[in-house]
Design a protein around this motif. Sequence first.
Motif, short mmCIF file in Angstrom:
data_model
loop_
_atom_site.label_atom_id
_atom_site.label_comp_id
_atom_site.label_asym_id
_atom_site.label_seq_id
_atom_site.Cartn_x
_atom_site.Cartn_y
_atom_site.Cartn_z
N TRP A 712 1.01 -1.20 0.13
CA TRP A 712 -0.14 0.37 -0.11
C TRP A 712 1.17 0.68 -0.15
O TRP A 712 0.88 2.22 -0.02
CB TRP A 712 -1.39 0.00 1.19
CG TRP A 712 -2.26 -0.86 0.76
CD1 TRP A 712 -2.51 -1.23 -0.33
CD2 TRP A 712 -2.77 -1.07 2.18
NE1 TRP A 712 -3.75 -2.61 0.12
CE2 TRP A 712 -3.77 -2.14 1.29
CE3 TRP A 712 -3.06 -1.23 3.47
CZ2 TRP A 712 -5.29 -2.71 2.54
CZ3 TRP A 712 -3.76 -1.69 4.13
CH2 TRP A 712 -4.36 -2.75 4.11
N GLY A 713 2.00 1.48 -0.06
CA GLY A 713 3.38 2.36 0.21
C GLY A 713 2.91 3.24 1.55
O GLY A 713 3.90 4.39 1.97
N LEU A 714 2.78 2.06 2.42
CA LEU A 714 2.52 3.04 4.43
C LEU A 714 3.50 2.30 4.35
O LEU A 714 3.64 1.90 6.23
CB LEU A 714 1.49 2.50 4.13
CG LEU A 714 0.51 2.96 3.36
CD1 LEU A 714 -1.18 2.59 4.88
CD2 LEU A 714 0.21 4.39 3.67
N GLU A 715 4.73 2.36 4.22
CA GLU A 715 6.02 1.42 4.48
C GLU A 715 6.69 2.12 5.73
O GLU A 715 7.41 2.12 6.82
CB GLU A 715 7.49 1.04 3.59
CG GLU A 715 7.41 0.24 2.45
CD GLU A 715 6.64 1.28 1.83
OE1 GLU A 715 5.91 2.28 1.55
OE2 GLU A 715 6.81 1.03 0.36
N THR A 800 -7.96 -0.50 15.95
CA THR A 800 -7.17 0.70 16.26
C THR A 800 -6.80 1.63 14.60
O THR A 800 -6.97 0.45 14.52
CB THR A 800 -5.47 0.63 16.51
OG1 THR A 800 -5.05 -0.29 15.85
CG2 THR A 800 -5.29 -0.70 17.56
N GLU A 801 -6.24 2.83 15.06
CA GLU A 801 -6.84 3.82 14.45
C GLU A 801 -5.11 4.54 13.79
O GLU A 801 -5.00 5.16 15.04
CB GLU A 801 -8.42 4.97 13.85
CG GLU A 801 -9.23 4.14 13.50
CD GLU A 801 -10.78 4.86 13.26
OE1 GLU A 801 -9.86 6.38 12.87
OE2 GLU A 801 -11.68 4.24 13.33
N GLN A 802 -4.92 4.38 13.00
CA GLN A 802 -3.78 5.31 12.92
C GLN A 802 -3.65 6.68 11.81
O GLN A 802 -3.92 6.34 10.81
CB GLN A 802 -2.37 4.22 12.61
CG GLN A 802 -1.68 3.38 13.77
CD GLN A 802 -0.66 2.42 13.87
OE1 GLN A 802 0.38 3.20 13.69
NE2 GLN A 802 -1.49 1.99 12.82
N ALA A 803 -3.17 7.83 12.22
CA ALA A 803 -3.03 8.66 11.02
C ALA A 803 -2.04 8.00 9.94
O ALA A 803 -1.01 7.45 10.26
CB ALA A 803 -3.04 10.19 11.52
N LEU A 804 -2.47 8.67 8.82
CA LEU A 804 -1.94 7.71 7.45
C LEU A 804 -0.40 9.02 7.90
O LEU A 804 -0.19 9.68 7.52
CB LEU A 804 -2.82 7.90 6.28
CG LEU A 804 -3.80 6.93 5.97
CD1 LEU A 804 -4.24 7.47 4.85
CD2 LEU A 804 -3.22 5.74 6.13
N GLY A 805 0.34 8.05 7.39
CA GLY A 805 1.63 9.00 7.42
C GLY A 805 2.32 9.29 8.09
O GLY A 805 3.26 9.70 8.74
N ALA A 806 1.88 9.17 9.82
CA ALA A 806 2.03 9.69 11.24
C ALA A 806 3.26 8.36 11.51
O ALA A 806 2.77 7.20 11.35
CB ALA A 806 0.95 10.33 11.99
N ALA A 807 4.45 9.04 12.56
CA ALA A 807 4.93 8.19 13.17
C ALA A 807 4.83 8.56 14.39
O ALA A 807 5.89 9.08 14.92
CB ALA A 807 6.32 7.93 12.06
N PRO A 808 4.02 7.74 15.48
CA PRO A 808 3.51 8.74 16.46
C PRO A 808 5.13 8.50 17.19
O PRO A 808 5.39 7.13 17.01
CB PRO A 808 2.98 8.12 17.68
CG PRO A 808 3.06 6.92 16.33
CD PRO A 808 2.79 7.23 14.97
N GLU A 809 5.69 9.04 18.52
CA GLU A 809 6.82 8.46 19.31
C GLU A 809 6.03 7.67 20.22
O GLU A 809 4.90 7.92 20.93
CB GLU A 809 6.85 10.14 19.76
CG GLU A 809 7.77 11.09 19.16
CD GLU A 809 7.91 12.43 19.55
OE1 GLU A 809 8.25 12.35 20.62
OE2 GLU A 809 9.05 12.99 18.99
N ILE A 810 7.41 6.73 20.10
CA ILE A 810 6.60 5.92 21.42
C ILE A 810 7.42 6.14 22.77
O ILE A 810 8.97 6.41 22.70
CB ILE A 810 7.52 4.62 21.23
CG1 ILE A 810 6.95 3.82 19.55
CG2 ILE A 810 6.83 3.57 22.29
CD1 ILE A 810 7.57 2.47 19.36
N PRO A 811 6.28 6.85 24.04
CA PRO A 811 7.10 6.80 24.67
C PRO A 811 8.08 5.16 25.63
O PRO A 811 7.97 4.93 25.61
CB PRO A 811 5.99 7.64 26.23
CG PRO A 811 4.57 6.86 25.48
CD PRO A 811 4.93 6.80 24.22
#
Length: 815
Positions: A712-715, A800-811
Amino acid sequence: MNPTTHHHDADSGPARGGAAAFVLDGRGTVLQCTATVLDLVGRTPEEVRGRPMADLVTGPGPWDRPPDHPGTEPVELRTALVYRDGTPVEVDAEVLPLPAGSRARFLVCAVPSALGRRWTEDQALIRALFTQNRIGLVVHDTELRTTRANLGPEFFGVPRAASPWAHVPGRNLRAILVPEDAEAIEEQWRRVLETGESVIDWEHSARRLYAPGQERVLSSSAFRLEDSHGRVVGVAAVFTDITEQYAARRRLALLHAAAARLGQTLDVARNAGELTRILVPDFADLACVDLVEKVLRGQDPGAFSPGTPLRRIAVAAADGTWPADMYQRGDTVHARDLESDALRDGQAVLVPDMAALREQLTPDTERRRLMFPESATSALVVPLHARGHVLGVLGLWRDGDRVPFGVNDVPLMEEIASRAALSLENARRYTTELRTVETLQRSLLPPAGVDFSAAETAGTYVPAGTAAGVGGSWYDVIPLSSTRVAFVIGDVAGHGLGATATMGRLRTAVQTLADLDLAPEELLTHLDDLAVRLASTEPQSDGSAGGVVGATCLYCVYDPITGRCVLASAGHPPPVLTSAEGHTRCVDLKPGPALGVGGMPFEPVELHLGPGSVLGFYTNELVAHAGDPSGDRMRLLREGMHAAAAAGGSPADIGRAVVDHVLSEAPADDVALLVARVRALPEDATVAWRFTADPTVVAQARDLVTAQLAEWGLEEMAFTTELIVSELVTNAIRYAGSPIGVRLIRDRTLICEVSDPSQTQPHLRRARLTDEGGRGLFLIAQLAHRWGSRYTPSGKTIWTEQALGAAPEIPLEAL
């Protein structure tokens, strides 16, 4: 003469013939008599001639005097002639002495007493009519020239020297009345002459030439005069002055009309228009109402000051055309200092002579457009005051030859203006309430148009025509997990602010319950429980159940991946469906009981909708109407939906078209319509796998997810998604067992689902430093934009839902 106890009436028996004459000599012997003696005495003239008069009468008379003393003065007496059968006939007689030197010495004229009395009464009546001055009497010839009249100066209230009838003969009405009034009266009298049909109690204007501005109204009766041969000799008119009575009747009629017609509506503009229609043309030739702008918006008008903007909200003209040189209806008007001071003082302004005022003020263009119609001869300006505020002004004008406004008109108009101002103030307050309710109602509704991946929707809200009908109808569109969407529509029993508040509470409750991802029938069951609880704890002020009891609600869930649509109803009518193939029908759904009244279960209905299908959810007020028992509105709704959907318009276009097609007037209750055109996700937007409860499948699931994201191009989202899938699959293996399902959905967000057969819902908690586990859901909550879980027929699903292209920081504390 001796009175008798028996006599003949003048209209019957021997007295029917009328008068008779006798010529007597000095001894009272009848020398000659007229033929009419036969009717009076029943004897022929031949039988009467030569007989003493004493034989024909029952009493003495001048003929009984000595022949040498016949007398020289006429004598009037009442006596009785003796009829042939001895019956006395009362007569009035006049004896005239004749000149000496001939055999005939007396002329006796006898008339039956009844005829004599009638003649005397006729003469007395004529004298009384022509000598009194309270009732007018005029006799005209066939040319309508006056021949006799009793009109003295007292009747017209003018000095004797100015009496218009000082020389009556030969004059006509045009000599004393203004031309138009004289012409109208002559037209009536001419009709009487031509047809012989009398005019009775005809009320008309009779303004005098010397005082044309002073109103005068007469009530006349006219009849044709004919001589003894039936020839027309003229027309007689009897009339009385009813000016005061006419003015009083007119005032009462205007007051009655104002009381009956003002305040019948709670619309400011319609009240103002009704006021002008009451006054034109009966009282004025032109009328307008200018209101403070704030009044039209339902706001408090505040203090009135020079320059306060007014809006000309209503106009009326006797000829139907408002003068072009004046401000038109809808124009904004700014009162000058002079006019503002008059309005603020609350006193009516009377202008009996507009020409004089023009010379005094020298009006500019704006002032001329404000209060100087070109044709006006007098004006009356009355402020509209209510509850201590100036709401506006009522302007009145008269033109042409009409009597100018006078001081007697001011109190009448002030009273009518007071009534009108009160009705306008009530309408203003009602407008405030209506707008408050509408604003609250609209603020509690979602945006009119909502566009999701699952459907494009548009809501239409039509407020009721009155505030009493606003407050119950509502709709909502709620996004659910996994791209699904819920369509909701409902109606609250009751109206007004209370119903609006109840609607807001129900909408909030539905949104809260929808967040639990309940099935439609389960959600309605919980909502019904809430209605019962609210009714028992929050009764109305009158002791009845709360407004939530009896409310209706329809809840529908659509899944764009499968096309599955499930809906259930609590007393609400089913929607109208136009399929993707173009067929329109009502969904076969049996509504359950309304909220808080039934206790019966709600039965769901499942449909499969193809992409492009259109659902129309509506409140009952759209199709239910007291004047439409045959259900024509339901037919119109289906027809409108079918035609609008076939035209390919947007849901907003379909909603407007349907409402316009079904409603021909403002509804008595507010109406809500929700139109939804459903969509389907592309087949390549979803992928799903099934696993057994084996720890080795965790790595396999991670690899499959990574590969799909690369496709899907979401690597860039692979790392966080692997963590989410690993944690959820591991928990499913540990606590639920087989089978385990994993599904990815690429939409506006990346959705990850893990399903298992367990009905136990997960709970988020914060793990302590010494705990070896318990950080999985906390980690997921940090990585995902949203997350949750829902029950399924075979267990549960955590998503779960994730915004496309977002890479959240992991605490760090989550690691």
